[in-house]
Design an enzyme around this catalytic site. Sequence first.
Site, PDB file in Angstrom:
ATOM      1  CB  SER A 153     -19.184 -40.419 -26.421  1.00 41.10           C
ATOM      2  OG  SER A 153     -20.257 -39.688 -25.873  1.00 41.10           O
ATOM      3  CE  LYS A 246     -18.462 -36.641 -24.316  1.00 43.76           C
ATOM      4  NZ  LYS A 246     -18.363 -37.565 -25.454  1.00 43.76           N
TER       5      LYS A 246
END
Length: 529
Positions: A153, A246
């Site tokens: 990601s 993230k």
Amino acid sequence: MNYFLTYCFYVLILSLLMGLSTWKLFKKMGYHPLLAFIPFYNYALVLKGTHHPQWWTFFSYLPIVGPIMMSVFHVFLMKKTGRTSSVPILLTILLPFLYMAFVNYSKNTQIVDDSQDTGEKKETFSGALVYAVVFATVIHTFMIQPFAVPTGSMERTILVGDFLFVNKLNYGYRFPMRPVALPFLQGTIGGSANPKKASKSYIDGVKLPYFRLPGWEKIKRNDIVVFNYPGDSVHVAIDRKDPYVKRVVGIPGDIIEMKEGRLFVNHQPEKRMGDAEVQHSYLAYTSTALDINRLWKIYGYLPLQEDEISAGGYVYQFQGLTDKVASEIGQFPEVVKMEEVISPKGKAAISYFDPQKTKVDTAQSIFPINQPWNADQYGPLKIPKKGDLVSINKDNLPQYQRIIHKYEGHKLEQKEGKIFIDGKETHQYHIEQDYYFMMGDNRDASLDARFFGFVPEQYIVGKPMFTWLSLQGVFDEGPKKVRWERMFKASNTGEAHKTSYWWIAACLLVLFFGWEFFIKIFKKRKEND
């Protein structure tokens, strides 16, 4: 305050058990029996009576570390009674207060006089293994935690197979909420196809409330952050939920929006850091088959899917390409067209557990589920800020219900079209903590806040410092190799070309492994003088 009151309660319970199971032994060692009940001091006397440094008492009741050290101290005490074989030691570790009580109340228990035994073994930390485990556990629990990256990601910025060191102090140290746990394990023991059936690495019944110390920096927009996954349904304890990494694209008070797959913050296009290579999904239409080996050698990419189309030629789906790489692939002679995959506006991304669409899979559905949004057409959505007074109604309740009930612990009910919080009808709610919006740089291959919603301050673990190891092929397909060029590089500077701190790592390794060698040389020189 609640954290320390609960902590003191557990310390008093443990001290009571310690006293009840050892007071006679304390008396036989020459101490007043009541001293066995006094927290910290009781273990200090055990260490004194067994000829070990009393400063080790500091470790007695620390979360995670405490149970290890208490077991070591209990073993020291049992050895003082002459129980040195493997079975008594094992019973002391597994059933500490029961076995110590058995020894304490036995009529034939005697204290061994080892006052003359002050040999070299007494100077060790009950063996090098225990010392190493305790030292590593203290660092892991209170300062720096290693973290492996299993998914793509954050690809290009942080790669699959990167192993990071995460600083737990920058944003304020969060005290453990499950203080009795096996060291170095996150939530479960070993791997399992079904995590809900796996054995937990901690005791869920011994719990402490959330408490965080002040940090020396605030979470900023574009910081890369490690946090506990809010959608983890296996673990109730916040600090035991799966860790995710993230980028913070929105801080408290920001307005987040996605238009045609592009991020806007406060109605302006996002400002990217130098290391943020944002990627999207593309379809490549070709007249002939692509040279896959060529793609891999140049870009390290493989298509996610390949299909032959009826009109002749092929179509390839790429999950994560930067605009630059997509443009370059589009210049290949066999490529007819490159097309970015963008979900149309108004098409809600809702997943279901069953074909009849009767049960929504909230983990894979867009947040909040009552909006006609998807990952490419999202918002606008305002991120809650501590102190905000927000209006609550049936239309925006899906946006706030996790905050009210799950994150801030209030009872939330709906009766006859009315909303009740803690039994009182209301149309407003005061936000009690800050929230953040996390997103992966690989935008179409990221399970992020667009799906699990706002991330509470309570869930923040820390800030990645650097990549200490990078292994290609450990979590994904492809050649297996060590990516030496990534090792000991800072991971959170925002720079495209990050500095490597391998020389600092080398110095630390020399100090760690050479410390004993240098001490021995120093002692020999002192003796010779």
